[in-house]
Design a protein around this motif. Structure first.
Motif, short mmCIF file in Angstrom:
data_model
loop_
_atom_site.label_atom_id
_atom_site.label_comp_id
_atom_site.label_asym_id
_atom_site.label_seq_id
_atom_site.Cartn_x
_atom_site.Cartn_y
_atom_site.Cartn_z
N UNK A 7 0.81 -1.21 0.00
CA UNK A 7 0.00 0.00 0.00
C UNK A 7 0.85 1.27 0.00
N UNK A 8 2.17 1.12 -0.10
CA UNK A 8 3.04 2.28 -0.15
C UNK A 8 3.27 2.94 1.19
N UNK A 9 2.93 2.28 2.28
CA UNK A 9 3.14 2.81 3.63
C UNK A 9 4.49 2.31 4.14
N UNK A 10 5.56 2.87 3.59
CA UNK A 10 6.88 2.26 3.75
C UNK A 10 7.46 2.43 5.16
N UNK A 11 7.20 3.57 5.80
CA UNK A 11 7.71 3.75 7.16
C UNK A 11 7.09 2.71 8.09
N UNK A 69 -1.12 -1.38 -5.76
CA UNK A 69 -0.01 -2.23 -5.32
C UNK A 69 1.29 -1.50 -5.66
N UNK A 70 1.93 -0.92 -4.64
CA UNK A 70 3.12 -0.10 -4.88
C UNK A 70 4.28 -0.93 -5.41
N UNK A 106 7.16 8.20 -19.21
CA UNK A 106 7.00 7.16 -18.19
C UNK A 106 8.21 7.10 -17.26
N UNK A 107 9.41 7.18 -17.83
CA UNK A 107 10.62 7.11 -17.01
C UNK A 107 10.69 8.25 -16.00
N UNK A 108 10.26 9.45 -16.41
CA UNK A 108 10.31 10.60 -15.51
C UNK A 108 9.38 10.42 -14.32
N UNK A 109 8.34 9.61 -14.49
CA UNK A 109 7.44 9.31 -13.38
C UNK A 109 7.95 8.11 -12.57
N UNK A 110 8.45 7.11 -13.28
CA UNK A 110 8.92 5.91 -12.60
C UNK A 110 10.13 6.18 -11.70
N UNK A 111 10.97 7.12 -12.08
CA UNK A 111 12.17 7.40 -11.30
C UNK A 111 11.81 7.96 -9.92
N UNK A 112 10.59 8.43 -9.78
CA UNK A 112 10.12 8.95 -8.49
C UNK A 112 9.37 7.89 -7.69
N UNK A 113 9.17 6.71 -8.28
CA UNK A 113 8.38 5.67 -7.63
C UNK A 113 9.26 4.65 -6.91
N UNK A 114 8.95 4.33 -5.65
CA UNK A 114 9.61 3.18 -5.01
C UNK A 114 9.31 1.90 -5.79
N UNK A 131 14.83 7.61 -2.05
CA UNK A 131 13.45 8.06 -2.06
C UNK A 131 12.92 8.21 -0.63
N UNK A 132 12.03 9.16 -0.39
CA UNK A 132 11.45 9.31 0.95
C UNK A 132 10.53 8.15 1.27
N UNK A 133 10.31 7.89 2.55
CA UNK A 133 9.41 6.79 2.92
C UNK A 133 8.58 7.16 4.14
N UNK A 134 7.94 8.29 4.07
CA UNK A 134 7.08 8.71 5.18
C UNK A 134 5.65 8.24 5.01
N UNK A 135 5.37 7.54 3.84
CA UNK A 135 3.99 7.14 3.57
C UNK A 135 3.53 6.00 4.42
#
Length: 728
Positions: free
Chosen positions: A455-459, A654-655, A681-689, A724-728
């Motif tokens: 769910x992308x809640x990485x913390x 599904x992250x 697509x790459x410019x968006x994917x590079x920001x995705x965990x 990448x940040x992981x506060x989600x």
């Protein structure tokens, strides 16, 4: 009281953020203090400024907890010192002083190793290994090497020695914190019938489970202690391995209608016996005996036992001893050696559980185990039978209907939603319905960490993943999963820290998955040499995941002849995977071998279509099929399938899997020559965990060669170097 007194007299220069806030002291606290001392000794300035020499607790918490100190080189007294400190030493000191304890070096030894790397002019772990930085280190090593300041070396050596001594003291203090911790080792079966081993296993497991219901205790999980079955037990080493102050070991003997149990409680720090007892009871009293044992051990450890926890311990699973015997036999069959349950074991276990439920239709735990057996067979077995999924649901719902407040029943339904339906929101809803203040078994934290990652809640995923590893430190797959989460966030240093710690605990046994994670982390940082070392440490060269990773490394190294020779000798299991043939096709494409590329892609397509017969809604197989078709020139069909897979499983649902589907779509766009859509697509994917976009892959993988002459690629490459940040 001792801790409170220590915290009231903090030294401002060395106080860590957690100390300033009154939180417990750990090894990470020492790391921070060492970093703070190094900061002052190297720069001749304190890292923080206070209004007085003895700041208030409030000011200390504000300054130390919130303000980030400037790099030592910025405040150095002269230009020569600033040049010596700028770069590696700045990074090392500030890494040790990170506000978040888990983001610092894991041990003093890790910090010392990074300093040695700096003095040897090798890349340090505290800095992200960009290509320019690694090249600079290489020049310094092989060219006219700069000699580090002798004063710096002396300072570092002296402080490290002082903190080594301090870390030993801190380790002893940490042991006191875990006073109420225990591992229940597998019981020895002394019965004349060796087949009664399952019963000894069951009694040990149930005592362990009962103790786990006591919130004041830390209890290592069943799989965490399984490795000590029948081994020569060294209690001090077991205590260090498992992070516990106490161990319970025992034996069981069944004779006719009687059972004899001998137990002893041992302090692992001194290897001394705390308590021992022998019980001789009728077999029909086994439930009361197990509960009595758990309550007595709780008292021996001076743990608080609430009225609710006591009631849980004394709750009997069934009134039918024969049903219970069948349940124990099923549990032993399903939880044998290895991650994959042999088909014959699964059949035997289901038969035992069906018979147990026939004897006692209100046997909740039997329904829970039956649901688990069916759903895992559905998820990981070859049949993927809808009947198994329906049976898993029926058993879980029956268990919950019988005992709505029982954690095992709620977990059974959550497991069905996760593995069977892949409904992650509903899984989390089921888990959240359990009281957060209640003690949970390791299975709860495993499932919680998995679904939070999806769910992308990485913390939260990292927090629960660390708790799972704490309760089951001998489980390599849990540590590998936690390390993968860090890698998915491009935090490769943390990934390696987790993997290295687990490998050390396991002493290299069952560590294939951990070395694979280290390989991925090394490649993510662009370090082919370390990737080689990680894969070279894997003993089982027939492991299918090893062979897949090794073939990919040949591709990234552009050793195409080596790749072809290796591919010719992989196991049949690997050759049944579409991804294997896609890698073989990528090697042939890089070599310009058109016919070989077409043949490999045709085989990948055939296997993907075959897999989709059994799993028609699997976006992974659909993506593999799309890539094969794109390479075969079937562009429209490939784009349709790739987009279909991405729509079926978006990252918002599904992250992890969603990012992979997006990556497969990018691969198809590259092959169809749509550059604008590819870079969009790459410019968006590079920001995705978990987007599989990292510095090492973009820099090294030949699949990106056709894009390297576009300036947009350089911008994405630069962005991919950042965690990448992981506060989600």
């Amino acid at each position: 009281a001792a801790q409170t007194e220590t915290q009231q007299h903090l030294t401002p220069i060395c106080a860590s953020p957690e100390q300033a806030k009154g939180q417990p002291i750990t090894i990470a606290t020492d790391i921070y203090s060492l970093g703070a001392l190094l900061y002052e000794m190297l720069s001749d300035q304190k890292p923080h400024r206070f209004s007085t020499a003895r700041p208030t607790r409030e000011e200390l918490a504000l300054v130390v907890g919130e303000q980030v100190p400037r790099p030592p080189s910025v405040i150095a007294s002269d230009a020569q010192t600033a040049r010596l400190l700028c770069g590696d030493l700045d990074a090392i000191v500030l890494f040790a002083m990170h506000k978040e304890p888990r983001m610092r070096y894991a041990t003093v030894a890790d910090l010392a190793a990074d300093i040695r790397r700096h003095l040897a002019r090798k890349p340090v772990a505290a800095r992200h290994p960009t290509f320019g930085y690694r090249a600079k280190c290489l020049v310094k090593r092989n060219g006219s090497r700069l000699v580090a300041s002798a004063a710096v070396v002396i300072v570092l050596a002296g402080v490290l020695f002082a903190f080594w001594a301090r870390s030993q003291q801190n380790a002893r203090e940490s042991a006191a914190v875990a006073e109420k911790s225990i591992a229940v080792l597998p019981f020895e079966n002394l019965s004349s019938d060796p087949d009664n081993g399952y019963f000894a296993y069951g009694v040990q497991d149930n005592i362990l489970t009962d103790l786990g219901k006591v919130g004041d205790l830390k209890v290592i999980s069943r799989s965490g202690v399984a490795a000590y079955q029948g081994k020569n037990r060294k209690m001090k080493q077991i205590g260090r391995d498992l992070g516990v102050a106490n161990v319970l070991e025992g034996s069981l003997q069944i004779s006719g209608d009687r059972v004899r149990i001998n137990v002893q409680l041992i302090d692992t720090r001194t290897d001394t016996q705390i308590w021992t007892e022998q019980y001789d009871r009728k077999l029909e009293d086994i439930f009361a005996l197990q509960s009595e044992l758990a309550q007595t051990i709780t008292a021996q450890l001076k743990a608080t036992l609430s009225a609710g926890e006591k009631a849980e311990i004394w709750r009997q699973p069934t009134q039918d001893l024969q049903a219970y015997d069948l349940y124990l036999r099923a549990r032993a069959a399903l939880r044998g050696e290895g991650a994959v349950i042999p088909r014959e074991n699964w059949n035997v276990a289901v038969d035992f559980l069906d018979r147990a439920i026939a004897r006692d239709p209100k046997f909740t735990l039997a329904y829970c185990l039956l649901s688990e057996a069916y759903v895992l067979e559905y998820r990981f077995g070859e049949g993927h039978s809808p009947q198994h999924l329906a049976a898993a649901k029926d058993a879980a719902e029956t268990a919950l209907r019988l005992e709505p407040n029982r954690e095992e029943a709620r977990l059974a339904l959550a497991r069905y939603n996760y593995h069977g339906l892949k409904d992650y929101r509903r899984t989390q809803h089921e888990l959240s319905s359990l009281p957060s203040s209640a003690p949970h078994e390791v299975d709860f934290f495993i499932l919680a960490s998995q679904v939070e990652r999806r769910l992308g809640q990485f913390a939260a995923s990292i927090r629960d993943g660390e708790k799972a590893v704490e309760l089951d430190p001998q489980n390599a797959s849990l540590a590998a999963s936690l390390a993968q989460t860090y890698s998915g966030l491009r935090r490769f240093g943390d990934s390696e820290r987790v993997a290295n710690a687990a490998i050390a605990r396991l002493r290299g046994e069952k560590s294939t998955g951990l070395f694979l994670v280290k390989n991925d982390a090394a490649l993510g940082m662009g370090n082919v040499e370390e990737a080689h070392a990680a894969l070279g440490s894997i003993q089982n060269k027939d492991d299918s995941d090893y062979q897949t990773a090794r073939l990919r490394l040949y591709l990234i190294e552009r050793d195409y002849s080596g790749a072809k020779a290796f591919a010719a000798n992989v196991t049949d299991e690997v050759k049944r995977r579409p991804d294997f043939w896609l890698t073989v096709a990528a090697v042939a494409h890089a070599e310009g071998k058109v016919n070989e590329e077409r043949q490999a892609n045709a085989e990948a397509k055939r296997l993907a279509l075959l897999a989709l017969v059994q799993r028609p809604d699997d976006p992974g197989f659909l993506g593999a099929l799309a890539i094969a078709e794109a390479s075969l020139g079937q562009k429209e069909e490939a784009l349709r399938r790739a987009r279909q897979a991405a729509e079926m499983l978006p990252p918002s649902v599904d992250a992890v899997g969603g990012a992979t589907c997006e990556m497969n779509l990018v691969a198809v766009l590259v092959m169809t020559g749509d550059r604008d859509a590819t870079f969009d697509k790459l410019s968006k994917l590079v920001k995705l965990p978990f987007g599989l976009i990292n510095y090492g892959d973009l820099k090294l993988n030949p699949v990106w060669d056709d894009l390297r002459n576009d300036p947009r690629f350089d911008r994405i490459l630069a962005e991919s170097a950042s965690p990448l940040p992981f506060n989600g």
